[in-house]
Enzyme design. Structure first.
Site, PDB file in Angstrom:
ATOM      1  N   SER A  68       0.825  -1.207   0.000  1.00  0.00           N
ATOM      2  CA  SER A  68       0.000   0.000   0.000  1.00  0.00           C
ATOM      3  C   SER A  68       0.861   1.260   0.000  1.00  0.00           C
ATOM      4  O   SER A  68       0.539   2.247  -0.662  1.00  0.00           O
ATOM      5  CB  SER A  68      -0.940   0.004   1.208  1.00  0.00           C
ATOM      6  OG  SER A  68      -1.984  -0.929   1.017  1.00  0.00           O
ATOM      7  N   ASN A 117      -6.064  -7.751  -2.573  1.00  0.00           N
ATOM      8  CA  ASN A 117      -5.643  -8.122  -1.226  1.00  0.00           C
ATOM      9  C   ASN A 117      -4.627  -7.194  -0.562  1.00  0.00           C
ATOM     10  O   ASN A 117      -4.482  -7.242   0.656  1.00  0.00           O
ATOM     11  CB  ASN A 117      -5.019  -9.514  -1.243  1.00  0.00           C
ATOM     12  CG  ASN A 117      -6.003 -10.572  -1.684  1.00  0.00           C
ATOM     13  OD1 ASN A 117      -7.085 -10.683  -1.134  1.00  0.00           O
ATOM     14  ND2 ASN A 117      -5.638 -11.325  -2.698  1.00  0.00           N
ATOM     15  N   TYR A 118      -3.919  -6.389  -1.328  1.00  0.00           N
ATOM     16  CA  TYR A 118      -2.795  -5.673  -0.730  1.00  0.00           C
ATOM     17  C   TYR A 118      -2.894  -4.149  -0.776  1.00  0.00           C
ATOM     18  O   TYR A 118      -2.370  -3.471   0.098  1.00  0.00           O
ATOM     19  CB  TYR A 118      -1.487  -6.105  -1.393  1.00  0.00           C
ATOM     20  CG  TYR A 118      -1.075  -7.487  -0.985  1.00  0.00           C
ATOM     21  CD1 TYR A 118      -0.482  -7.701   0.251  1.00  0.00           C
ATOM     22  CD2 TYR A 118      -1.294  -8.580  -1.801  1.00  0.00           C
ATOM     23  CE1 TYR A 118      -0.104  -8.962   0.646  1.00  0.00           C
ATOM     24  CE2 TYR A 118      -0.926  -9.853  -1.408  1.00  0.00           C
ATOM     25  CZ  TYR A 118      -0.330 -10.038  -0.188  1.00  0.00           C
ATOM     26  OH  TYR A 118       0.031 -11.297   0.201  1.00  0.00           O
ATOM     27  N   ILE A 119      -3.502  -3.648  -1.826  1.00  0.00           N
ATOM     28  CA  ILE A 119      -3.567  -2.193  -1.954  1.00  0.00           C
ATOM     29  C   ILE A 119      -4.800  -1.699  -1.215  1.00  0.00           C
ATOM     30  O   ILE A 119      -5.915  -2.091  -1.538  1.00  0.00           O
ATOM     31  CB  ILE A 119      -3.632  -1.796  -3.440  1.00  0.00           C
ATOM     32  CG1 ILE A 119      -2.342  -2.216  -4.144  1.00  0.00           C
ATOM     33  CG2 ILE A 119      -3.883  -0.310  -3.575  1.00  0.00           C
ATOM     34  CD1 ILE A 119      -2.403  -2.115  -5.644  1.00  0.00           C
TER      35      ILE A 119
END
Length: 781
Positions: free
Chosen positions: A535, A738-740
């Site tokens: 992120s 899932n990550y940002i």
DNA sequence: GTGTGAACTTAGGAACCATCGT
DNA sequence: ACGATGGTTCCTAAGTTCACAC
């Protein structure tokens, strides 16, 4: 500097250590390894005080192998398959929740309370709600509007107040093959018992896939097939040689079915789809605390052959059919238990409001559980997603201290601390996963803590080459430069008597690492670093994008930012099998554009030759086109046009055939073909003369206009090509999902005026509704 | 610490679907 | 109008993490 001094000391001590270690842990045998282990605790304490990191003892990770499985069995024994709550979980504290009076109405409220109150070590934030369970299945009004992210945060052990659902959907029963379709063994047809036929069918259906050609897959399949066959009494033939099995008839049958399905009319397909939707309707939704929510995977996984990824030792094994008796349902106490399929019973009914699954069953491949859960758009999932990103976001307040600490700790006297620091460095800088231990019966993949000797190559002064298989057997290959001290440490971790097969980090594991992380920040674990760095990277990349240009251009930039994150996380995808051809196609198109452009410029010169002197730069490129290339392009164009004409002819004929009308011949398209012939002649002339014909109505202005059009097309297409190449093996979706932090995407959307639809698909918009409605154009990670 | 069970997130590929260029 | 193409959704495998027993 003290650093090198320290290192010298360290290195000079190595022989001593080597000695000790080789005494304690003979390098050859794993089993012997675990003997010293028991002493390790004692020894370590005393040694640690020496400040001599060399002497503390490696964790012995492989110890269990032998007695581990024995233990397992012992443990399992008391588990009587009866109705009593005997699963390990059920006997533990939490289990009171699961406490099962299978009669659902037993003592509703009391139980619910005790559920939440039991877990001993935790303060359970439960306000003994005298649960006003208004008949959930009817309250339809406010459900759309509920915004959990604006409501109070219930952050405790208890996950729900009431839960009602309709159970799970089972796959259809096996349909026997028609009597003329059989497996052949040793050249002769075989009458298989139904159950064995089903298993053979699983294999037959995938005969042409890579899986079916994998020897491990074949062996596992064959073993399980024989087992099933034996269990249902055999088939009168002694089947013992896989190579004598002939699935071709079965395969052909499945192919035929596939064809038929494709050929079904639009109407038929629609009908089938409608019917399917009708059947799944009841399972799609459930009621959580009185509000309607979507269920995720309400379908029980159908039987089949296990398709493990990478070199999985169990690939090809039979995944057996799940019966209602295997399924445990989890729902509210006061709620109706859904009817099991006729003639069956549910395995177990639980009322555990400390978990968020709706149903569960045991799977037979790895002997683990499968769960039916809420959909990604549900409040439960949304909340935990939110929490995940907030935790990651919180890391920004600690990351400086953490980095400072591990940088120092890289030089620690204590081996375990050095390993911890080095591992943290790798996790932080290269976004490695934690890397838990894996078993013999799983694919050999690794993460940080499970990296082995052979997975890194050291190139002085500070270059490291990582080469290993990570999650899903995706290769991680990177040549990187690392911190000097990290390099030195890695060299120490590889020192003799370490050899291929040995763990680099033999004194730590994810559990130890995570425990250490907890000191810095509540909720900090190894995976949080991935989320944080992903992120953070996205935020930084977005910050670089100027707020200008068209929406399409902004989307391209956004995707480029997304891509850096995907690369950081090593999210790959296999290149599609026609990637090569489609790239070829595009570059052919580019060549053709170039040719067109040059041709137009030549035409301009035909009209006004002196322009060349006036603006040499503009005409410079016309010399780039060599005759051979030109000829080749001519050929391609001519051939393509001819092909098109013939193809159309064929299509038309097929139609005419159906209508029983006379067919067309080449004569009927002679006009078109003649035109192409003419064009071919023209090209040939052009090639000879070195300049093109110019139509009489052409002007320099018009031609220049056309050049511009072509140039624009060229640019677009080459960008397209670049994008395609860049993206061919990078998967953007995983990091976006899932990550940002989705609030970054929302921020971008609002700040840059890009409709969110261009950045999130429908499903992602649903999943990230909370972000879309809560972040504004100034939000920052 | 180790070992294990349980519950949750993360992941790539297959299947499906919509759209685009011809 | 039609297949190729690329995007989306579905499926389920493969991770991480945590609690608990020893």
């Amino acid at each position: 500097m003290s650093s090198s001094e320290e290192d010298d000391i360290v290195l000079s001590r190595i022989p001593k250590k080597r000695h000790i270690i080789s005494e304690m842990t003979p390098p050859t045998s794993i089993d012997e390894d675990d003997i010293p282990l028991k002493n390790s605790g004692k020894r370590k304490n005393t040694i640690a005080e020496d400040d001599d990191y060399e002497e503390d003892v490696p964790l012995v990770k492989k110890a269990k192998k032998a007695n581990g499985s024995a233990l397992k069995k012992v443990k399992k024994e008391p588990k009587t398959p009866k109705k009593t709550p005997t699963t390990p979980k059920a006997t533990t504290t939490k289990a009171k929740a699961a406490d099962k009076k299978t009669t659902p109405k037993a003592t509703p409220k009391k139980e619910t309370k005790s559920v939440s109150a039991t877990p001993k070590s935790r303060k359970v934030a439960i306000k003994e709600e005298s649960v006003k369970q208004e008949t959930p299945m009817s309250s339809q009004e406010d459900e759309e509007k509920y915004k959990w992210w604006e409501a109070q945060d219930l952050d405790g052990e208890q996950k729900w107040e009431s839960l009602e659902h309709n159970g799970v959907m089972f796959p259809p029963e096996y349909e026997p093959l028609p009597s003329h379709v059989k497996l052949y063994y040793d050249g002769k047809p075989v009458n298989l018992p139904l159950q064995a036929e089903e298993v053979a069918g699983f294999y037959a259906a995938m005969l042409e896939t890579d899986h079916a050609k994998n020897p491990v897959f074949q062996k596992n399949f064959f073993d399980d097939f024989c087992q099933v066959l034996k269990e249902c009494g055999g088939c009168g033939v002694d089947i013992n040689d896989f190579t004598k099995m002939d699935f071709s008839k079965m395969y052909a049958h499945f192919e035929k079915l596939r064809e038929e399905k494709k050929l079904m009319s639009r109407e038929e397909k629609k009908q089938i789809k409608l019917e399917k939707e009708r059947l799944e309707e009841p399972y799609k939704t459930c009621y959580l605390n009185g509000r309607k929510e979507l269920v995720g995977n309400f379908r029980i996984e159908p039987p089949g052959l296990f398709r493990g990824r990478g070199a999985h030792p169990k690939t090809g094994k039979l995944k057996r059919r799940v019966k209602p008796e295997d399924v445990t349902l989890n729902l509210g106490r006061d709620v109706k238990v859904p009817e099991p399929p006729a003639g069956h019973k549910w395995g177990e009914i639980r009322h555990d409001n400390t978990v968020t699954w709706l149903a569960m069953w045991k799977e037979n491949i790895a002997d683990s559980f499968k769960y039916v859960r809420f959909a990604a758009s549900s409040s439960v999932k949304g909340q935990s997603d939110f929490k995940k990103f907030e935790t990651a976001r919180n890391l920004r307040n600690h990351i400086d201290a953490i980095r400072k600490d591990y940088t120092e700790m890289l030089r620690s006297e204590k081996m375990q601390d050095r390993q911890m620091a080095t591992a943290t460095y790798l996790i932080d800088v290269f976004a490695l996963r934690a890397g838990g231990e894996k078993g013999e019966d799983e694919a050999d993949t690794v993460g940080c803590c499970s990296l082995r000797f052979e997975h890194i190559t050291l190139k002085p002064p500070n270059k490291v080459i990582f080469d290993f298989l990570g999650k899903d057997s995706i290769r991680f290959y990177q040549e990187v430069e690392v911190d000097k001290q990290v390099f030195k440490n890695l060299r120490i971790f590889k020192k003799e008597p370490k050899q291929p097969g040995d763990d680099l980090f033999d004194r730590i594991n994810p559990s130890i690492l995570n425990k250490h992380f907890q000191n810095y920040m509540k909720g900090l674990t190894a995976k949080v670093f991935r989320t944080y760095n992903a992120s953070k990277t996205m935020q930084d990349q977005l910050d670089l994008i100027p707020n200008e240009g068209t929406i399409a251009e902004k989307v391209v930039k956004f995707n480029a930012a997304n891509r850096t994150v995907a690369i950081l996380c090593n999210h790959q995808r296999s290149v599609s099998k026609n990637h090569g051809t489609s790239v070829q196609k595009i570059s052919d198109k580019l060549k053709e554009y170039m040719w067109q452009k040059i041709r137009l410029k030549r035409m301009i010169l035909v009209l006004e030759p002196k322009l060349r002197k006036k603006d040499p730069a503009y005409f410079e490129e016309i010399d780039d086109l060599v005759k051979e290339d030109e000829e080749h392009i001519h050929h391609t164009i001519i051939n393509r046009q001819r092909e098109q004409v013939m193809k159309k002819l064929q299509r038309d004929n097929e139609k005419l055939k159906l209508e029983k009308k006379p067919l067309l011949t080449e004569k009927d398209v002679k006009d078109k073909l003649d035109k192409i012939d003419e064009l071919e002649k023209e090209y040939r002339q052009e090639l000879k003369k070195g300049k093109p014909e110019v139509k009489s109505n052409m002007t320099v202005e018009k031609l220049k206009q056309q050049v511009e059009t072509i140039e624009a097309r060229y640019v677009t297409t080459s960008l397209q090509l670049k994008d395609k190449e860049d993206n061919s093996e990078v998967s953007l979706g995983t990091s976006k999902m899932n990550y940002i932090d989705p609030r970054l995407t929302v921020m971008f959307s609002k700040k840059y005026g890009v409709p969110i639809e261009k950045l999130f698909t429908k499903t992602l918009r649903d999943k990230f509704k909370w972000a879309i409605e809560s972040a504004d154009e100034n939000w920052r990670f």
